[in-house]
Design a protein around this motif. Structure first.
Motif, PDB file in Angstrom:
ATOM      1  N   THR A  91       0.835  -1.205   0.000  1.00 18.32           N
ATOM      2  CA  THR A  91       0.000   0.000   0.000  1.00 18.32           C
ATOM      3  C   THR A  91       0.868   1.253   0.000  1.00 18.32           C
ATOM      4  OG1 THR A  91      -1.807  -1.135   1.141  1.00 18.32           O
ATOM      5  CG2 THR A  91      -1.766   1.259   1.304  1.00 18.32           C
ATOM      6  N   GLN A 149      -8.916   1.152  -1.073  1.00 16.91           N
ATOM      7  CA  GLN A 149      -9.429  -0.110  -0.556  1.00 16.91           C
ATOM      8  C   GLN A 149     -10.840   0.055   0.017  1.00 16.91           C
ATOM      9  OE1 GLN A 149      -6.603  -1.953   2.033  1.00 16.91           O
ATOM     10  NE2 GLN A 149      -7.695  -3.898   2.090  1.00 16.91           N
ATOM     11  N   ASP A 201      -6.059  -0.742  -4.807  1.00 14.84           N
ATOM     12  CA  ASP A 201      -5.557  -1.400  -3.603  1.00 14.84           C
ATOM     13  C   ASP A 201      -6.577  -2.434  -3.146  1.00 14.84           C
ATOM     14  OD1 ASP A 201      -4.230  -2.154  -1.342  1.00 14.84           O
ATOM     15  OD2 ASP A 201      -4.089  -0.142  -0.479  1.00 14.84           O
ATOM     16  N   GLU A 202      -6.248  -3.690  -3.289  1.00 14.24           N
ATOM     17  CA  GLU A 202      -7.111  -4.787  -2.862  1.00 14.24           C
ATOM     18  C   GLU A 202      -8.557  -4.599  -3.290  1.00 14.24           C
ATOM     19  OE1 GLU A 202      -6.134  -7.012   0.097  1.00 14.24           O
ATOM     20  OE2 GLU A 202      -4.219  -6.082   0.618  1.00 14.24           O
TER      21      GLU A 202
HETATM   22 MG    MG Z   1      -2.192  -2.684   2.136  1.00 19.50          MG
END
Ligand code: MG
Ligand code: ATP
Lengths: 214, 248
Positions: free
Chosen positions: B42, B94, B171-172
């Motif tokens: 991240t 995220q 991010d994810e």
């Molecule tokens: Mg992360």
């Protein structure tokens, strides 16, 4: 009885006008100023933040009545002479802006930093981010606290009697003393209660308006 | 190369989180960054998005320096360059970070109008086309709280795409989604990479990585341990660390 109350109405009405005038002028000017105070208080410029903190402390830490007296008698000493209403309004605005400033600060601090980051990666300017993204969310959060202050303000307006301005409570007191009767004061109480009821209602409406999102 | 990262280093309070990271990204590529929790994935993405200041190293985005070393200091881009870079890199957070007080449409048009200077009409058209592509046009007047996780994800992707970025970073993107929804996001991501755009995606979800990635970077403890094409990557399980990560 009714006839007696009727004779009181003109002076009560005059007092009410002054009360409302103080109320609205203070509210309309101290809210934007409060936003500014919160920005200064959160400023990265240390001096500015510290000075603002001091200002907030003085305004919240001493009675409004004292502040009115100091400004009313203090300004002429430093050579500034304004009419009574302006003087007293300056005191009210300075005092309420401090309270609103702290309320807004709490609101701003409660906004998730992800909101700033999202705005940043989209390229929005800091100004734009504050006006379009942060402030609208802050308003929703602080609305109940602002509502409380507004009710307090309705009652605080009676303090303008210190500088000899005739507002609602003073009108009631004069009549009460003159006629040795509690009726004028009871009448004044009813008017205050009506005012706070109306403003509470208005605020509930505004809060509903802001409940379009969660 | 639309993205070049060279010898990037970043510490938080003495703790080295990124150690000499170097890699590149081309248009059309989908580069997956994988690795255990705390590896610095991240942080790397945040550096590329200018949300975190690097300590050392260079990041070049479409030939503009986001940061570089000069006289032993790391110099970030000037605000004029930064503005250009912001348009070239899109970020999907995220937790989406949608603006809760704005409708889906308002979320999408805010930046195109204010940053690109599009007229409201143009911005609305562009946003509508994107929503339609993502199957979300009927939600254009909804508020974020009225959307499911998968729908919020799509809005977040659409919002980033509204600025026509060269790089889309996610991010994810599937971590908060039910398994049935992951497939949908995967096919969307796969469709997005084309001659004009490259994609950076952090994921723990090996199924997704297998499906969408063209290249894979494996990070651990702030370093790139392995970088390979997807095929090579999945053919080489000999690295114990890789294996243990895959299994977990
Ligand atoms: Mg992360
Ligand atoms: N703002 C910060 N301040 C201090 N330490 C941080 C900060 N952000 C991240 N770190 C630390 O940096 C390291 C890498 O964090 P990062 O979030 O980049 O890892 P990650 O690979 O994304 O992990 P995950 O898979 O759990 O999301 C962690 O040890 C984390 O605690």
């Amino acid at each position: 009885m009714l006839a007696y109350i009727y004779t009181l109405l003109p002076s009560i009405f005059d007092g009410l006008l002054m009360t409302l005038k103080v109320f609205f002028v203070t509210l309309i000017l101290s809210i934007p100023l409060g936003v500014l105070v919160s920005i200064f208080r959160l400023s990265k410029i240390k001096v500015l933040a510290k000075i603002t903190e001091l200002y907030i402390w003085v305004m919240r830490g001493s009675p409004l009545m004292l502040q009115i007296v100091f400004i009313f008698f203090g300004l002429p000493i430093v050579g500034i002479t304004l009419d009574r209403f302006t003087t007293v309004i300056i005191a009210f605005i300075l005092n309420y802006a401090a309270y609103f400033g702290e309320i807004f600060r709490g609101g701003i601090e409660s906004i998730d930093k992800g909101q700033y980051e999202a705005a940043k990666v989209l390229g929005l300017s800091p100004y734009r981010t504050f006006i379009r993204i942060i402030l609208p969310q802050v308003f929703k959060i602080v609305l109940p606290s602002i509502g409380n202050e507004v009710i307090t303000l309705v009652k605080d307006t009676s303090l303008v009697y210190i500088v000899g301005l005739g507002e609602l409570l003073r009108a009631g007191k004069i009549a009460s003393n003159r006629d040795a009767s509690l009726v004028p004061l009871a009448l004044v109480a009813v008017v205050y209660l009506l005012l706070t009821a109306i403003f509470t209602m208005v605020f509930n409406k505004v809060e509903k308006r802001f409940s379009y999102y969660e | 190369m639309i993205l070049k990262v060279n010898n990037l280093n970043k510490s938080f309070g003495g703790k080295r989180v990124l150690k000499d990271i170097s890699f590149g990204l081309k248009t059309g590529e989908i580069l997956a960054i994988i690795g255990p929790s705390g590896a610095g994935k991240t942080t790397l993405l945040r550096c590329i998005n200018g949300l975190e200041k690097a300590d050392k190293g260079t990041i070049v985005i479409d030939n503009i320096y986001l940061c570089k070393d000069q006289n032993n200091k790391n110099i970030p881009a000037k605000s004029k360059e930064m503005k250009k870079i912001r348009q070239k890199v899109g970020m999907v957070f995220q937790n989406y970070n949608l603006f809760p007080h704005m409708t889906v449409m308002e979320n999408l048009i805010e930046a195109p109008i204010n940053v690109l200077g599009l007229s409201k009409e143009e911005a609305l058209n562009r946003a509508y086309d994107l929503l339609k592509n993502l199957g979300m046009e009927d939600k254009k007047d909804a508020y974020p709280f009225q959307l499911s996780g998968g729908q919020k994800q799509r809005v977040a992707i659409a919002r980033a795409l509204c600025l026509n970025p060269k790089i889309l970073s996610l991010d994810e993107p599937t971590s908060a989604l039910d398994p049935e929804l992951r497939e949908g996001i995967a096919s969307i991501i796969k469709k997005l990479a084309d001659k004009d755009m490259g994609i950076l995606i952090i994921s723990h979800d090996m199924e997704i990585v297998k499906r969408v990635a063209t290249r894979i970077i494996f990070m651990a403890e702030g370093r790139i341990i392995k970088e390979a094409t997807k095929e090579d990557f999945f053919n080489s399980f000999e690295d114990g660390r890789l294996k243990s990560f895959m299994v977990s």
